[in-house]
Design an enzyme around this catalytic site. Structure first.
Site, mmCIF file in Angstrom:
data_model
loop_
_atom_site.group_PDB
_atom_site.id
_atom_site.type_symbol
_atom_site.label_atom_id
_atom_site.label_comp_id
_atom_site.label_asym_id
_atom_site.label_seq_id
_atom_site.Cartn_x
_atom_site.Cartn_y
_atom_site.Cartn_z
ATOM 1 C CB CYS A 79 52.223 55.832 59.911
ATOM 2 S SG CYS A 79 50.801 56.296 60.919
ATOM 3 C CB CYS A 136 44.191 54.349 58.434
ATOM 4 S SG CYS A 136 45.608 53.706 57.521
#
EC number: 5.1.1.7
Length: 260
Positions: free
Chosen positions: A74, A199
């Site tokens: 991530c 993101c």
């Protein structure tokens, strides 16, 4: 038992961070992770991270998706955990840490609220129709989309994520609109199973895919706008491989607290 936690956000991508440097990480209750990430019955977050010690690196990052399952890399979470490590006094202005996709280098501003995170190199991009598919630490699908502000990202993204090609392993679905001096990006994230405000691996994938699409080479800087703010991507591309890839953006502490 009470757990002390910290809530961080990076361009609206929000995370629960827990200091686990005092003991090894084991016996994770995935159902509890899911509950803590729930926006009605828990703290609320796109994911949860533990920071632990590592013999060869400044620290190790362990990332869990909002569904409670161990996740792939991530990017915005990586930037937030660097800010967290600075707050804990583990690092100062630079760091080398370990994540699920390997080692990462990062540098952080003096005030601890802006992080430049080096991502993995990319040498493989494939096509699915007109869309680009690549891995920037997590798998991503990148499609150009006009009128993105009013586009139904949730429905379109979910349909792609669960189609016959991607349903089993899942994929993050990014839609991008080229506005000339910046790219506007919206993302449906697997694991969260919804659109997120940002993101990190997704905008990295978009910048790389668009450089490929435009046949750009050299040192490339890309300004990106997401629902949660502004992010910058930098990398070098020699026509074969994308190297020195940096995801640059804000990483801010929102609040801290205790949860039973």
């Amino acid at each position: 038992m009470k757990i002390n936690f910290f809530k961080y956000q990076g361009a609206g991508n929000d995370f629960i961070l827990i200091d686990h440097t005092a003991s090894p990480l084991k016996n994770i209750d995935n159902q509890l992770v899911e509950q803590l990430c729930h926006r009605r019955f828990g703290i609320g977050a796109d994911g949860l991270m533990f920071i632990t010690k590592h013999e060869d690196y400044d620290f190790e990052m362990h990332y869990f998706n909002a569904d409670g399952k161990l996740g792939s890399m991530c990017g915005n979470g990586g930037r937030c955990i660097v800010a967290f490590a600075k707050q804990l006094g583990i690092i100062d202005r630079e760091t080398n840490f370990l994540a699920v996709d390997g080692p990462h280098y990062a540098r952080i501003s003096e005030n601890g609220e802006w992080v430049d995170l080096q991502m993995i190199d990319v040498d493989t991009i494939t096509k699915d129709g007109e869309a680009y598919v690549l891995n920037t630490g997590s798998p991503h699908y990148v499609a150009l989309q006009s009128g993105l502000k009013d586009f139904d990202v949730f429905t379109a993204g979910k349909n792609i994520r669960y189609n016959g090609t991607y349903a089993e392993k899942g994929i993050n679905v990014n839609f991008v609109e080229d506005n000339g001096d910046y790219l506007f990006v919206r993302t449906y994230e697997r694991g969260v199973e919804d659109e997120t405000y940002a993101c990190g691996t997704g905008v990295t994938a978009v910048a790389i895919a668009m450089a490929k699409h435009k046949e750009q080479t050299g040192h490339i800087k890309t300004a990106i706008k997401v629902l949660g703010g502004d992010i910058k991507i930098e990398f070098d591309y020699d026509g074969k491989e994308f190297t020195n890839v940096f995801l640059c953006g804000p990483a801010k502490l929102v609040f801290e607290g205790e949860v039973e």
